[in-house]
Scaffold this motif. Structure first.
Motif, PDB file in Angstrom:
ATOM      1  N   ALA A 118       0.834  -1.211   0.000  1.00  0.00           N
ATOM      2  CA  ALA A 118       0.000   0.000   0.000  1.00  0.00           C
ATOM      3  C   ALA A 118       0.869   1.260   0.000  1.00  0.00           C
ATOM      4  O   ALA A 118       1.681   1.460   0.906  1.00  0.00           O
ATOM      5  CB  ALA A 118      -0.928  -0.012   1.220  1.00  0.00           C
ATOM      6  N   HIS A 119       0.685   2.075  -1.010  1.00  0.00           N
ATOM      7  CA  HIS A 119       1.477   3.311  -1.186  1.00  0.00           C
ATOM      8  C   HIS A 119       0.562   4.497  -1.460  1.00  0.00           C
ATOM      9  O   HIS A 119      -0.646   4.358  -1.601  1.00  0.00           O
ATOM     10  CB  HIS A 119       2.420   3.163  -2.384  1.00  0.00           C
ATOM     11  N   GLU A 120       1.197   5.687  -1.559  1.00  0.00           N
ATOM     12  CA  GLU A 120       0.508   6.869  -2.082  1.00  0.00           C
ATOM     13  C   GLU A 120       1.373   7.501  -3.170  1.00  0.00           C
ATOM     14  O   GLU A 120       2.585   7.289  -3.215  1.00  0.00           O
ATOM     15  CB  GLU A 120       0.232   7.863  -0.953  1.00  0.00           C
ATOM     16  N   TYR A 121       0.738   8.256  -4.035  1.00  0.00           N
ATOM     17  CA  TYR A 121       1.484   8.851  -5.151  1.00  0.00           C
ATOM     18  C   TYR A 121       1.350  10.375  -5.155  1.00  0.00           C
ATOM     19  O   TYR A 121       0.446  10.933  -4.538  1.00  0.00           O
ATOM     20  CB  TYR A 121       1.046   8.232  -6.482  1.00  0.00           C
TER      21      TYR A 121
ATOM     22  N   ILE B 218      -1.146  -0.960  -4.544  1.00  0.00           N
ATOM     23  CA  ILE B 218      -2.273  -0.035  -4.472  1.00  0.00           C
ATOM     24  C   ILE B 218      -1.725   1.327  -4.048  1.00  0.00           C
ATOM     25  O   ILE B 218      -1.054   1.425  -3.021  1.00  0.00           O
ATOM     26  CB  ILE B 218      -3.323  -0.518  -3.454  1.00  0.00           C
ATOM     27  N   GLU B 219      -2.014   2.350  -4.827  1.00  0.00           N
ATOM     28  CA  GLU B 219      -1.517   3.699  -4.525  1.00  0.00           C
ATOM     29  C   GLU B 219      -2.701   4.658  -4.452  1.00  0.00           C
ATOM     30  O   GLU B 219      -3.546   4.674  -5.338  1.00  0.00           O
ATOM     31  CB  GLU B 219      -0.572   4.179  -5.638  1.00  0.00           C
ATOM     32  N   THR B 220      -2.726   5.490  -3.410  1.00  0.00           N
ATOM     33  CA  THR B 220      -3.753   6.522  -3.330  1.00  0.00           C
ATOM     34  C   THR B 220      -3.134   7.886  -3.564  1.00  0.00           C
ATOM     35  O   THR B 220      -1.920   8.080  -3.396  1.00  0.00           O
ATOM     36  CB  THR B 220      -4.461   6.490  -1.968  1.00  0.00           C
TER      37      THR B 220
HETATM   38 ZN   LIG Z   1       5.513   4.657  -2.390  1.00  0.00          ZN
END
Ligand SMILES: [Zn+2]
Length: 610
Positions: free
Chosen positions: A282-285, A379-381
């Motif tokens: 699980a990441h964010e962009y 999965i990136e939010t």
């Molecule tokens: Zn990341």
């Protein structure tokens, strides 16, 4: 979507016989053809539409609005729902330092559920602290075990570079939480990892929500069919200072093959022991930043998604990721009015306007876990660079997507349990046979990517050069060896391979092997690169070109043999073929080209287990 995005990755498994594009499973009549080119029986494979649902598919209804079947609900209602039609809070935050206008912010209203992890409490300015995560995990473990039959434990899996404890919460209905007990129970295990990048908090907060829902909430029923291991925050040092990299400056999500950081080592040990069937990262962009500078636009999508896309992945693994996971996941997001796209990024060079999907190198969690024959999902939010703006929506996006993955795994538990041994045998059966890809790259394409006007918030279509990771281009291929001989001095490499779960044998009595030695034809130094540019603070790598020389080599007692007739064979090749940027040789875990020989016939020397 353009046609390029309809493709699924090509694979090397009998690729010449089945053509370069995968067919949808429902149309995959020539299963027998696939079977014919491996010696391993195929597992039954049912298209999703024909599969009776063992547990309900993820449903779109917000939990706080109406009751729904257990596995369909994202979160237990814990507070009165916010009005989805009242984006005033977001707009107010946007005014207070957001990189875009209130009109943009208004496109991302808060969800109809309020998440209340420690870091998401009203009035908080800091996300959940390390101490709060530790307390939370213990609270969930205690709560989970109040349900008869459920076992739960918080396990120490390592320490960060600054000495923070790295912990995993294990939840199961097996007889205990030890890996051997869990595996004996014969159910798939899902490994959920958050916040490898310290400045991407939504994954971590969402995994705390997921932990609570599994332990004492609406996700409890999925434990009837699956085990779940949760590492909410893989990079606590980076998190403390809101930094992407680990404290030493290394990007741990480019370290999953090399294992130079204790953080990546901890995750490798966990994967080795629990052998997850599915891994979620699980990441964010970045929402504005370099995208705003390059395209004059803000990024639009609530979620970006990608599965493993690297050389030599088994075809069925990609099929499972696409049909059993990606499609239901996109539907679940859509049901919550959350938008999604393939994962993409762009380099930090403002003159370079190319957009790239997630990389094809065997270095990320996504790709390395694929090489371990797990369904491996990113999965990136939309969250990097916007602080706490839209945080409830970001967490809701993660929770929705992860809930979908858990539900898909529960629904497919029996088939996944058949798929994994099939993949393991299939990969092992390829030893000594045909060609393997040493290095692959993305294919160049054009794509119309939707972004947002930073002032009006309106959709803004941007035509971009787009590197697709869904169709891999072979850059270098070689005959697949039977195994690799390693010199007795290669102890660091042997330790790293074993940390991955690779079987390494020791030569017990001096003998000889038929093999291809590497000869250097050119060599320079350089930096590892990914789609973003140079990889954070990596040491110089040795970029070598080689030719091969066939001959009989001496294998002294105490040297090593790594057979390729094992499930991790493709990971072994990624590590040991020296002339790639991700290899052990390029990154000086192996010293000297003469430390490695490709063994081209089954060796007859006496070998012993390490
Ligand atoms: Zn990341």
């Amino acid at each position: 979507m353009t046609t390029i995005l309809q493709r699924t990755p090509t694979t090397q498994l009998c690729a010449p016989h089945i053509g370069r594009r995968l067919r949808p499973l429902a149309l995959l009549a020539p299963l027998a053809l696939l079977a014919a080119c491996t010696s391993v029986p195929l597992p039954p494979w049912t298209p999703p539409s024909a599969q009776p649902a063992a547990t309900p598919a993820p449903a779109p209804a917000p939990a706080a609005q109406r009751p729904a079947p257990p596995a369909a609900v994202q979160v237990s209602p814990v507070a009165p729902p916010a009005l989805p039609s009242a984006p005033s809070a977001s707009a107010a935050q946007a005014d207070a330092g957001a990189p875009y206008s209130a009109a943009v912010a208004a496109r991302f209203p808060a969800p109809a559920v309020i998440y209340n992890t420690p870091g998401l409490q009203a009035g908080r300015s800091a996300f959940t602290t390390q101490a709060e995560i530790q307390a939370w995990l213990r609270e969930q473990a205690a709560a989970a075990t109040r349900t008869p039959g459920v076992r739960a434990a918080v396990q120490a899996i390592g320490r960060s570079q600054r000495g923070e404890m790295l912990e995993a919460l294990v939840l199961t209905r097996a007889g205990g939480t030890d890996p051997a007990v869990i595996q004996a129970a014969g159910k798939p295990t899902v490994l959920l990892v958050g916040q490898q990048h310290g400045d991407e908090p939504a994954g971590s907060e969402a995994l705390l929500v997921i932990a609570r829902e599994l332990a004492q909430g609406l996700l409890q029923p999925v434990l009837e069919r699956i085990n779940v291991v949760i590492v909410p925050r893989a990079n606590p040092d980076g998190s403390t200072i809101d930094q992407r990299a680990t404290s030493g400056g290394l990007d741990m999500n480019r370290d999953h093959l090399l294992l130079n950081t204790p953080e990546a080592q901890a995750l490798a040990r966990l994967a080795r022991d629990y052998k997850p069937t599915v891994v979620v990262d699980a990441h964010e962009y970045t929402v504005a930043g370099r995208f705003l500078q390059k395209f004059g636009a803000v990024q639009k999508f609530d979620a970006l998604f990608q599965y493993a896309t690297t050389a030599n992945l088994p075809e069925f693994l990609t099929k499972a990721a696409e049909e059993w996971y990606r499609r239901p996941l996109l539907a679940a997001l859509k049901g919550q009015n959350l938008s999604s796209e393939w994962y993409y990024t762009t380099s930090s060079d403002l003159a370079d306007k190319k957009i790239s999907m997630g990389g094809t190198q065997p270095d990320t969690s996504r790709n390395v876990n694929g090489l371990k024959n797990a369904v491996s999902l990113l999965i990136e939010t939309r969250g990097v660079g916007i602080g706490r703006l839209h945080i409830q929506r970001r967490v809701h996006t993660q929770v929705t997507a992860i809930t979908s993955v858990l539900a898909s795994t529960a629904q497919r538990a029996n088939e996944l349990q058949q798929l994994r041994p099939y993949l393991d045998k299939d990969v092992a059966a390829q030893a000594c046979k045909e060609q393997a890809v040493v290095e692959a790259g993305p294919t160049a394409a054009q794509y119309e990517l939707m972004m947002l006007d930073p002032v009006t918030g309106a959709d803004k279509a941007v035509n971009v050069d787009w590197d697709s990771a869904l169709a891999l281009r072979t850059l270098k291929a070689r005959a697949r060896p039977c195994g690799y001989w390693l010199s007795a001095a290669s102890t660091v490499a042997v330790d790293r391979l074993r940390l991955h779960g690779v079987q390494v044998m020791r030569v017990a009595e001096q003998g000889s092997m038929l093999g291809d030695s590497y000869r250097e034809t050119a060599s320079t130094t350089g930096e590892r690169q990914d789609a973003r540019g140079a990889i954070a603070d990596s040491n110089a790598i040795i970029k070598v070109q080689v030719s091969l020389a066939r001959g009989v080599i001496d294998a002294p007692r105490g040297s090593y043999y790594v057979p390729l007739n094992q499930p991790m064979a493709n990971l072994v090749m990624a590590a040991l073929e020296p002339d790639t940027q991700s290899s052990f040789f390029a990154n000086q875990i192996l010293q000297g080209l003469q430390s490695t020989v490709r063994v081209m016939a089954e060796p007859s020397v006496k070998l012993e287990e390490l």
